[in-house]
Scaffold this active site. Sequence first.
Site, mmCIF file in Angstrom:
data_model
loop_
_atom_site.group_PDB
_atom_site.id
_atom_site.type_symbol
_atom_site.label_atom_id
_atom_site.label_comp_id
_atom_site.label_asym_id
_atom_site.label_seq_id
_atom_site.Cartn_x
_atom_site.Cartn_y
_atom_site.Cartn_z
ATOM 1 N N ASP A 277 0.836 -1.161 -0.066
ATOM 2 C CA ASP A 277 -0.081 0.118 0.166
ATOM 3 C C ASP A 277 0.778 1.341 -0.026
ATOM 4 O O ASP A 277 0.151 2.280 -0.391
ATOM 5 C CB ASP A 277 -0.801 0.032 1.439
ATOM 6 C CG ASP A 277 -1.895 1.238 1.179
ATOM 7 O OD1 ASP A 277 -2.862 1.295 0.186
ATOM 8 O OD2 ASP A 277 -1.538 2.064 2.117
ATOM 9 N N MET B 127 -7.030 6.187 3.211
ATOM 10 C CA MET B 127 -7.551 7.252 2.274
ATOM 11 C C MET B 127 -6.024 7.410 1.403
ATOM 12 O O MET B 127 -6.238 8.078 0.434
ATOM 13 C CB MET B 127 -7.407 8.568 2.890
ATOM 14 C CG MET B 127 -8.974 8.399 3.906
ATOM 15 S SD MET B 127 -10.124 8.286 3.089
ATOM 16 C CE MET B 127 -10.139 9.868 1.952
ATOM 17 N N ARG B 128 -5.248 6.532 1.576
ATOM 18 C CA ARG B 128 -3.894 6.699 0.546
ATOM 19 C C ARG B 128 -4.256 6.464 -0.885
ATOM 20 O O ARG B 128 -3.774 7.196 -1.708
ATOM 21 C CB ARG B 128 -2.938 5.818 1.031
ATOM 22 C CG ARG B 128 -1.638 5.880 0.074
ATOM 23 C CD ARG B 128 -0.371 4.922 0.881
ATOM 24 N NE ARG B 128 -0.106 5.695 2.229
ATOM 25 C CZ ARG B 128 0.065 5.141 3.169
ATOM 26 N NH1 ARG B 128 -0.377 3.767 3.369
ATOM 27 N NH2 ARG B 128 0.445 5.795 4.302
ATOM 28 N N ALA B 129 -5.215 5.588 -1.372
ATOM 29 C CA ALA B 129 -5.444 5.336 -2.645
ATOM 30 C C ALA B 129 -6.161 6.774 -3.078
ATOM 31 O O ALA B 129 -5.757 7.011 -4.299
ATOM 32 C CB ALA B 129 -6.468 4.247 -2.772
ATOM 33 N N VAL C 83 -3.359 9.164 -3.747
ATOM 34 C CA VAL C 83 -2.550 8.823 -4.849
ATOM 35 C C VAL C 83 -3.128 8.898 -6.322
ATOM 36 O O VAL C 83 -2.555 9.609 -7.446
ATOM 37 C CB VAL C 83 -1.983 7.243 -4.768
ATOM 38 C CG1 VAL C 83 -1.229 6.727 -6.057
ATOM 39 C CG2 VAL C 83 -1.014 7.040 -3.554
#
Length: 693
Positions: A201, A282-284, A287
């Site tokens: 991730d 929330m990283r997706a 990104v």
Amino acid sequence: MIDPALRPAPHFPFSAVVGHDDLRLALLLNAVHPGVGGVLVRGEKGTAKSTAVRALAALLPGLRVVPGCRFGCAPEDPDAGCPDGPHPIGGTGEVRPAQLVELPVGATEDRLVGSLDLERALSEGVRAYQPGLLADAHRGVLYVDEVNLLHDHLVDLLLDAAAMGRAHVERDGVSVSHAARFLLVGTMNPEEGELRPQLLDRFGLTVEVRAARDVDTRVEVVRRRLAFEADATGFAAEWAGTEAETAERIAAAQQRVGSVRLDDRELRRIAAVCAAFDVDGMRADLVIARAATAHAAWRGADAVAEEDVRVAARLALPHRRRRDPFDEPGIDDQTLEEALRDAAQQLDPQPPDGGGGGAPDTQPEDLRDDAASPQQDGRDDGSAGPPPTATGDPAEPGEHPGDAGQARPAGDGPGRLAPPPASPFRARRLEVPGIGEGAPGRRSRARIDTGRVVRPSDATPLRAADVHLPATIVAAAPYQRARGRIGAGLRLRHDDLRHAVREGREGNLVLFVVDASGSMAARSRMGAVSGAVLSLLRDAYQRRDKVGMVTFRGLGAELVLPPTSSVPAAQARLGSMRTGGRTPLASGLLRARRALAAERLRDPRRRPLLVLLTDGRATIAARAGGDPVVDACRAAGLLAADGVHSVVVDCERGPVRLGLAGRIALAAGGPLVTLDELSADSVAGVVTTAVSA
């Protein structure tokens, strides 16, 4: 301009790489916007992964740096916390090419983040910091080949620095923080093991690369490579114009990316797509937003559009769907298009058209066509299962009379597919007794380079990080007057140096040797055994272990699962395992011994644990005219002589018990447990108890 003398030797041009459009695009998007978070390149060997990465660095614009700064600070915006600072703001500085820094698999922590400059500390009495590879990679490219083989603690340090844009060093009495913004690129071959989902991730984008199957494409790959090897300079010159155009486009996109608009409509589209794929955290979303902005800048647009979100999602989501080691990474284009279409409908809801659509399917799920009949036992042919035996298991071909009341003789033919594994479970930690040499992992006690310091030793340290500084100073202190010390500094001799002995955890190899003969072919038994292997493999995946499996049946033994940490490969091999036939127990143990010997040559520090599951009823000897049980005991004794820790699980059941498995356990020098103590929920506990006895 960059001094031509500083330019590296000709490399294979980025523009000359054949195919791999997604790989090249992912690298370019990160070059435009380093905040995307890097690229993980997954693929089989020999697919130009490394070639493409190394070629990219030459396309990046030259960097203006503060003269003499070891951390590559920009003159117009120097790092306020630079250890070589403070630097004055402004000035022309000097120009150097963007750095491509390669992190080898065998790198140490002090080489990555830096460490105390031991020479200055001991000779001048000052705490000086020696920069590591993270400092060298600042404002450049950090390339990690075979990132899945890198030690976990190094991967954690690497990804933390990439996410924060700074490296923090707290070690050897040194506290340093410096800027570390770089394009992180990792490559890996999934056949050699996977990265943990938590680490996957942290990479912004991921790309799967495979060799082309089209003949014309393969011919062009070979043609270009041979031309480059014959005349690297001439080949590079042929592509110089295209390379210059790509470099100019990268520089223009870098200038434009800060002004690209990402309006609320596209933000809602991004959020809807991520919600549709049920990704964690929330990283997706972040990104995809950055990658979509970079893609818009790359194509020369002023605002992010749906096509930018589509491209970014296709590169950012595949590895984030993988929450469990048993999940395959990746998404298909149809699923992504459906998610984008649903997101568009949320942005622009259409009024109902009043059309039909048919009656809803109100049939209960358990009554649909794909539901299993209560009379079926899960066989492929859909036939009803046989009546249960006295042990509660269905009668299978090859059961011995003492194992089931309705036994039938078995031949040595191809056998039948083993039943599906039982549901995997959370395994307890298996721990091999003693202290190992430190194969990377998180299981048994071992002497390793990165563990906690347990004591000093008078052995000569191999490198600066191995020095036990307090013990070294204590050893040298009483002799300073006799050695004529005047003023600051410490007078050292070679015999003053003390080595830091460190202890941590290592990974192990758990090798299952499974009796797949007719006497063991009961569905519940083989299902439980296969489920236990998969469960321990999942645990091994998390602890960086290896797991292997040998089965024996009919006339010989087979290594159905070579030592591996790849869960998908293990799952496929176990699913094709066959059962039935006679019992060549000695052959199974000898095959396991050969597998362990081969693995010992590849990885001598990894200690093995062998788990034998059998009823002990050997029916085929390993040598002509030999006694099957005696030969099996001799094979077990050879394993014990090799120093292999073994545990024997007695799978004999029924009213007639011969106790042959106990003889095998005695010869192997390991404990014996009964089948009644073995279940899909307790096999890991059985092994733990056995090795700690």
